[in-house]
Scaffold this motif. Structure first.
Motif, PDB file in Angstrom:
ATOM      1  N   ALA A  70       9.045 -36.922 -34.915  1.00 53.47           N
ATOM      2  CA  ALA A  70      10.285 -37.559 -34.460  1.00 53.47           C
ATOM      3  C   ALA A  70      10.697 -38.691 -35.398  1.00 53.47           C
ATOM      4  O   ALA A  70      11.888 -38.861 -35.704  1.00 53.47           O
ATOM      5  N   GLN A  71       9.735 -39.461 -35.869  1.00 55.62           N
ATOM      6  CA  GLN A  71      10.040 -40.534 -36.823  1.00 55.62           C
ATOM      7  C   GLN A  71      10.683 -39.976 -38.094  1.00 55.62           C
ATOM      8  O   GLN A  71      11.653 -40.544 -38.615  1.00 55.62           O
ATOM      9  N   GLN A  72      10.139 -38.867 -38.571  1.00 54.98           N
ATOM     10  CA  GLN A  72      10.668 -38.260 -39.793  1.00 54.98           C
ATOM     11  C   GLN A  72      12.098 -37.772 -39.590  1.00 54.98           C
ATOM     12  O   GLN A  72      12.958 -37.932 -40.463  1.00 54.98           O
ATOM     13  N   VAL A  73      12.355 -37.186 -38.423  1.00 48.82           N
ATOM     14  CA  VAL A  73      13.703 -36.683 -38.127  1.00 48.82           C
ATOM     15  C   VAL A  73      14.690 -37.832 -38.012  1.00 48.82           C
ATOM     16  O   VAL A  73      15.798 -37.798 -38.569  1.00 48.82           O
ATOM     17  N   TRP A  74      14.309 -38.879 -37.288  1.00 47.84           N
ATOM     18  CA  TRP A  74      15.238 -39.981 -37.019  1.00 47.84           C
ATOM     19  C   TRP A  74      15.464 -40.861 -38.241  1.00 47.84           C
ATOM     20  O   TRP A  74      16.536 -41.444 -38.407  1.00 47.84           O
ATOM     21  N   ARG A  75      14.452 -40.999 -39.113  1.00 44.76           N
ATOM     22  CA  ARG A  75      14.601 -41.858 -40.282  1.00 44.76           C
ATOM     23  C   ARG A  75      15.239 -41.132 -41.459  1.00 44.76           C
ATOM     24  O   ARG A  75      16.053 -41.705 -42.190  1.00 44.76           O
ATOM     25  N   HIS A  76      14.843 -39.891 -41.653  1.00 42.62           N
ATOM     26  CA  HIS A  76      15.269 -39.168 -42.851  1.00 42.62           C
ATOM     27  C   HIS A  76      16.152 -37.961 -42.544  1.00 42.62           C
ATOM     28  O   HIS A  76      16.675 -37.330 -43.477  1.00 42.62           O
ATOM     29  N   GLY A  77      16.291 -37.620 -41.271  1.00 43.79           N
ATOM     30  CA  GLY A  77      17.134 -36.496 -40.902  1.00 43.79           C
ATOM     31  C   GLY A  77      16.581 -35.141 -41.303  1.00 43.79           C
ATOM     32  O   GLY A  77      17.331 -34.161 -41.413  1.00 43.79           O
ATOM     33  N   LYS A  78      15.254 -35.076 -41.529  1.00 38.50           N
ATOM     34  CA  LYS A  78      14.629 -33.822 -41.938  1.00 38.50           C
ATOM     35  C   LYS A  78      13.885 -33.190 -40.759  1.00 38.50           C
ATOM     36  O   LYS A  78      12.992 -33.805 -40.187  1.00 38.50           O
ATOM     37  N   ALA A  79      14.269 -31.979 -40.399  1.00 40.92           N
ATOM     38  CA  ALA A  79      13.625 -31.248 -39.315  1.00 40.92           C
ATOM     39  C   ALA A  79      13.164 -29.897 -39.834  1.00 40.92           C
ATOM     40  O   ALA A  79      13.843 -29.274 -40.672  1.00 40.92           O
ATOM     41  N   TYR A  80      12.000 -29.472 -39.364  1.00 43.11           N
ATOM     42  CA  TYR A  80      11.434 -28.205 -39.815  1.00 43.11           C
ATOM     43  C   TYR A  80      11.279 -27.202 -38.674  1.00 43.11           C
ATOM     44  O   TYR A  80      10.989 -26.031 -38.928  1.00 43.11           O
ATOM     45  N   ARG A  81      11.451 -27.666 -37.457  1.00 49.36           N
ATOM     46  CA  ARG A  81      11.394 -26.777 -36.294  1.00 49.36           C
ATOM     47  C   ARG A  81      12.718 -26.891 -35.549  1.00 49.36           C
ATOM     48  O   ARG A  81      13.223 -27.996 -35.347  1.00 49.36           O
ATOM     49  N   PHE A  82      13.222 -25.731 -35.108  1.00 47.01           N
ATOM     50  CA  PHE A  82      14.522 -25.720 -34.446  1.00 47.01           C
ATOM     51  C   PHE A  82      14.488 -24.876 -33.172  1.00 47.01           C
ATOM     52  O   PHE A  82      13.684 -23.941 -33.052  1.00 47.01           O
ATOM     53  N   ILE A  83      15.331 -25.243 -32.238  1.00 50.80           N
ATOM     54  CA  ILE A  83      15.567 -24.445 -31.028  1.00 50.80           C
ATOM     55  C   ILE A  83      17.067 -24.217 -30.946  1.00 50.80           C
ATOM     56  O   ILE A  83      17.833 -25.136 -30.644  1.00 50.80           O
ATOM     57  N   PHE A  84      17.468 -23.004 -31.295  1.00 52.09           N
ATOM     58  CA  PHE A  84      18.885 -22.627 -31.316  1.00 52.09           C
ATOM     59  C   PHE A  84      19.727 -23.612 -32.135  1.00 52.09           C
ATOM     60  O   PHE A  84      20.793 -24.051 -31.717  1.00 52.09           O
ATOM     61  N   GLY A  85      19.214 -23.968 -33.302  1.00 52.31           N
ATOM     62  CA  GLY A  85      19.965 -24.806 -34.221  1.00 52.31           C
ATOM     63  C   GLY A  85      19.766 -26.297 -34.039  1.00 52.31           C
ATOM     64  O   GLY A  85      20.187 -27.080 -34.892  1.00 52.31           O
ATOM     65  N   PHE A  86      19.149 -26.703 -32.963  1.00 52.89           N
ATOM     66  CA  PHE A  86      18.887 -28.128 -32.719  1.00 52.89           C
ATOM     67  C   PHE A  86      17.444 -28.449 -33.108  1.00 52.89           C
ATOM     68  O   PHE A  86      16.553 -27.598 -32.985  1.00 52.89           O
ATOM     69  N   SER A  87      17.228 -29.679 -33.533  1.00 51.05           N
ATOM     70  CA  SER A  87      15.877 -30.116 -33.858  1.00 51.05           C
ATOM     71  C   SER A  87      14.966 -29.940 -32.642  1.00 51.05           C
ATOM     72  O   SER A  87      15.254 -30.456 -31.553  1.00 51.05           O
ATOM     73  N   ALA A  88      13.874 -29.193 -32.811  1.00 49.25           N
ATOM     74  CA  ALA A  88      12.978 -28.904 -31.688  1.00 49.25           C
ATOM     75  C   ALA A  88      12.399 -30.181 -31.084  1.00 49.25           C
ATOM     76  O   ALA A  88      12.306 -30.322 -29.866  1.00 49.25           O
ATOM     77  N   VAL A  89      12.024 -31.131 -31.940  1.00 51.60           N
ATOM     78  CA  VAL A  89      11.410 -32.352 -31.425  1.00 51.60           C
ATOM     79  C   VAL A  89      12.419 -33.163 -30.613  1.00 51.60           C
ATOM     80  O   VAL A  89      12.059 -33.792 -29.604  1.00 51.60           O
TER      81      VAL A  89
END
Length: 200
Positions: free
Chosen positions: A143-162
Protein backbone atom coordinates in the motif's frame (compact mmCIF):
# COMPACT_ATOMS: atom_id res chain seq x y z
CA UNK A 1 -72.26 13.29 30.01
CA UNK A 2 -69.45 13.08 32.56
CA UNK A 3 -66.97 11.82 29.98
CA UNK A 4 -67.77 14.72 27.63
CA UNK A 5 -67.24 17.29 30.39
CA UNK A 6 -64.02 15.78 31.75
CA UNK A 7 -62.21 15.09 28.50
CA UNK A 8 -63.63 17.90 26.35
CA UNK A 9 -65.70 15.72 24.04
CA UNK A 10 -62.72 13.86 22.52
CA UNK A 11 -63.03 10.66 20.45
CA UNK A 12 -64.82 7.77 22.12
CA UNK A 13 -61.67 5.56 22.12
CA UNK A 14 -59.79 8.29 24.01
CA UNK A 15 -62.49 8.44 26.70
CA UNK A 16 -62.68 4.68 27.02
CA UNK A 17 -58.87 4.40 27.19
CA UNK A 18 -58.72 6.96 29.98
CA UNK A 19 -61.54 5.39 31.92
CA UNK A 20 -59.95 1.94 31.69
CA UNK A 21 -57.16 3.03 34.03
CA UNK A 22 -59.49 2.51 36.96
CA UNK A 23 -60.92 -0.69 35.48
CA UNK A 24 -60.30 -4.25 36.64
CA UNK A 25 -56.69 -5.32 37.21
CA UNK A 26 -55.26 -8.42 35.55
CA UNK A 27 -55.69 -11.53 37.66
CA UNK A 28 -52.62 -12.90 39.42
CA UNK A 29 -51.10 -9.57 40.46
CA UNK A 30 -51.90 -6.88 42.99
CA UNK A 31 -49.85 -4.26 41.16
CA UNK A 32 -46.95 -4.34 43.61
CA UNK A 33 -44.66 -5.93 41.01
CA UNK A 34 -45.09 -3.00 38.63
CA UNK A 35 -41.44 -1.87 38.73
CA UNK A 36 -40.20 -5.42 38.20
CA UNK A 37 -42.45 -5.87 35.17
CA UNK A 38 -41.31 -2.52 33.80
CA UNK A 39 -37.65 -3.58 34.07
CA UNK A 40 -38.31 -6.93 32.40
CA UNK A 41 -40.21 -5.18 29.59
CA UNK A 42 -37.35 -2.69 29.08
CA UNK A 43 -34.78 -5.52 28.91
CA UNK A 44 -36.99 -7.42 26.48
CA UNK A 45 -37.35 -4.40 24.18
CA UNK A 46 -33.59 -3.85 24.27
CA UNK A 47 -33.02 -7.53 23.46
CA UNK A 48 -35.29 -7.34 20.42
CA UNK A 49 -33.57 -4.18 19.15
CA UNK A 50 -30.06 -5.60 19.65
CA UNK A 51 -30.97 -8.87 17.93
CA UNK A 52 -32.17 -6.90 14.92
CA UNK A 53 -28.88 -4.97 14.73
CA UNK A 54 -26.80 -8.13 15.10
CA UNK A 55 -28.73 -9.83 12.29
CA UNK A 56 -28.06 -6.86 10.01
CA UNK A 57 -24.35 -6.97 10.85
CA UNK A 58 -24.29 -10.73 10.22
CA UNK A 59 -25.80 -10.16 6.79
CA UNK A 60 -23.23 -7.44 6.06
CA UNK A 61 -20.44 -9.80 7.08
CA UNK A 62 -21.82 -12.52 4.81
CA UNK A 63 -21.70 -10.09 1.88
CA UNK A 64 -18.05 -9.21 2.63
CA UNK A 65 -17.19 -12.87 3.11
CA UNK A 66 -18.81 -13.74 -0.23
CA UNK A 67 -16.58 -11.17 -1.99
CA UNK A 68 -13.46 -12.77 -0.51
CA UNK A 69 -14.71 -16.25 -1.44
CA UNK A 70 -15.38 -15.07 -4.98
CA UNK A 71 -11.84 -13.75 -5.39
CA UNK A 72 -10.31 -16.94 -3.99
CA UNK A 73 -12.40 -19.21 -6.22
CA UNK A 74 -11.91 -17.12 -9.37
CA UNK A 75 -8.16 -17.12 -8.79
CA UNK A 76 -7.73 -20.80 -7.94
CA UNK A 77 -10.09 -22.06 -10.64
CA UNK A 78 -8.42 -19.80 -13.23
CA UNK A 79 -11.79 -18.49 -14.37
CA UNK A 80 -10.17 -15.26 -15.49
CA UNK A 81 -6.62 -14.06 -15.94
CA UNK A 82 -4.68 -13.05 -12.83
CA UNK A 83 -4.22 -9.69 -14.52
CA UNK A 84 -8.00 -9.17 -14.17
CA UNK A 85 -8.46 -10.65 -10.68
CA UNK A 86 -5.27 -10.87 -8.63
CA UNK A 87 -4.37 -13.91 -6.59
CA UNK A 88 -5.43 -13.67 -2.92
CA UNK A 89 -3.21 -12.42 -0.12
CA UNK A 90 -2.40 -14.81 2.72
CA UNK A 91 -4.80 -13.16 5.20
CA UNK A 92 -7.79 -13.96 3.00
CA UNK A 93 -7.55 -17.71 3.64
CA UNK A 94 -8.02 -17.62 7.44
CA UNK A 95 -10.71 -14.96 6.93
CA UNK A 96 -12.77 -17.60 5.11
CA UNK A 97 -13.25 -19.27 8.53
CA UNK A 98 -14.98 -16.11 9.78
CA UNK A 99 -18.29 -17.52 8.55
CA UNK A 100 -18.27 -19.93 11.52
CA UNK A 101 -18.83 -17.36 14.32
CA UNK A 102 -21.48 -15.70 12.16
CA UNK A 103 -23.34 -19.02 11.81
CA UNK A 104 -23.11 -19.55 15.59
CA UNK A 105 -24.41 -16.00 16.14
CA UNK A 106 -27.45 -16.70 13.95
CA UNK A 107 -28.10 -19.88 15.97
CA UNK A 108 -27.80 -18.06 19.31
CA UNK A 109 -30.45 -15.40 18.68
CA UNK A 110 -33.79 -17.29 18.39
CA UNK A 111 -33.52 -19.01 21.80
CA UNK A 112 -31.33 -16.49 23.65
CA UNK A 113 -28.52 -19.04 23.86
CA UNK A 114 -25.85 -17.41 26.02
CA UNK A 115 -23.23 -20.08 25.32
CA UNK A 116 -23.53 -19.76 21.56
CA UNK A 117 -23.39 -15.97 21.74
CA UNK A 118 -20.20 -16.07 23.83
CA UNK A 119 -18.64 -18.53 21.37
CA UNK A 120 -19.58 -16.25 18.46
CA UNK A 121 -17.96 -13.25 20.18
CA UNK A 122 -14.72 -15.14 20.85
CA UNK A 123 -14.77 -16.56 17.33
CA UNK A 124 -15.31 -13.09 15.87
CA UNK A 125 -12.25 -11.84 17.71
CA UNK A 126 -10.07 -14.71 16.54
CA UNK A 127 -11.38 -15.53 13.06
CA UNK A 128 -12.69 -12.12 11.96
CA UNK A 129 -10.66 -9.39 13.64
CA UNK A 130 -7.46 -11.47 13.76
CA UNK A 131 -7.13 -11.97 9.97
CA UNK A 132 -8.07 -8.31 9.39
CA UNK A 133 -5.23 -7.10 11.60
CA UNK A 134 -2.83 -9.53 9.94
CA UNK A 135 -4.05 -8.47 6.51
CA UNK A 136 -3.54 -4.78 7.21
CA UNK A 137 0.06 -5.52 8.23
CA UNK A 138 0.68 -7.89 5.32
CA UNK A 139 -0.48 -5.41 2.69
CA UNK A 140 0.98 -2.26 4.28
CA UNK A 141 4.33 -2.27 2.36
CA UNK A 142 2.47 -2.73 -0.94
CA UNK A 143 0.00 0.00 0.00
CA UNK A 144 2.86 2.39 0.76
CA UNK A 145 4.35 1.74 -2.66
CA UNK A 146 1.02 2.36 -4.39
CA UNK A 147 0.23 5.55 -2.47
CA UNK A 148 3.73 7.06 -2.70
CA UNK A 149 4.76 6.07 -6.20
CA UNK A 150 1.49 5.06 -7.85
CA UNK A 151 2.89 1.65 -8.81
CA UNK A 152 0.56 -1.34 -8.51
CA UNK A 153 1.25 -4.90 -9.58
CA UNK A 154 -1.99 -6.60 -8.56
CA UNK A 155 -5.38 -5.58 -9.90
CA UNK A 156 -9.05 -6.41 -9.42
CA UNK A 157 -10.99 -5.41 -12.52
CA UNK A 158 -8.58 -2.59 -13.27
CA UNK A 159 -8.36 -1.23 -9.73
CA UNK A 160 -5.36 -1.64 -7.46
CA UNK A 161 -5.98 -4.86 -5.52
CA UNK A 162 -4.46 -3.51 -2.31
CA UNK A 163 -6.70 -0.42 -2.44
CA UNK A 164 -9.83 -2.52 -2.99
CA UNK A 165 -8.91 -4.92 -0.19
CA UNK A 166 -8.02 -2.13 2.23
CA UNK A 167 -11.46 -0.65 1.60
CA UNK A 168 -12.94 -4.06 2.38
CA UNK A 169 -10.88 -4.23 5.58
CA UNK A 170 -12.09 -0.81 6.72
CA UNK A 171 -15.72 -1.87 6.28
CA UNK A 172 -15.10 -5.31 7.80
CA UNK A 173 -13.43 -4.01 10.98
CA UNK A 174 -16.44 -1.77 11.61
CA UNK A 175 -18.89 -4.62 10.99
CA UNK A 176 -17.07 -6.98 13.34
CA UNK A 177 -16.39 -4.33 15.95
CA UNK A 178 -20.06 -3.34 16.15
CA UNK A 179 -21.04 -7.00 16.15
CA UNK A 180 -18.91 -7.72 19.21
CA UNK A 181 -20.16 -4.54 20.93
CA UNK A 182 -23.84 -5.31 20.31
CA UNK A 183 -23.34 -8.94 21.33
CA UNK A 184 -21.87 -7.78 24.65
CA UNK A 185 -24.83 -5.42 25.17
CA UNK A 186 -27.23 -8.28 24.37
CA UNK A 187 -25.56 -10.53 26.92
CA UNK A 188 -25.91 -7.79 29.53
CA UNK A 189 -29.62 -7.47 28.72
CA UNK A 190 -30.13 -11.23 29.03
CA UNK A 191 -28.27 -11.37 32.35
CA UNK A 192 -30.20 -8.37 33.70
CA UNK A 193 -33.52 -10.04 32.83
CA UNK A 194 -32.40 -13.26 34.55
CA UNK A 195 -31.33 -11.39 37.69
CA UNK A 196 -34.65 -9.49 37.85
CA UNK A 197 -36.57 -12.76 37.59
CA UNK A 198 -34.48 -14.30 40.37
CA UNK A 199 -35.06 -11.31 42.63
CA UNK A 200 -38.81 -11.58 42.05
Amino acid sequence: CFGEQRFGGGPWFFRVGMASRSGPRASGTDGSDFQHRERVAAHYQMSVALKSEIRKLNMAHMALWALVVAQVLVSHLNLVSHRVVASPYQWEYPYLLSILPTAVSFAALPRNNVGYLVVSMIGAGLLCVGPIVYGSLEMFPVAQQVWRHGKAYRFIFGFSAVSVLYLLLVVAIQVHGWHIYYSKKLLDAWFATTQDKKKK
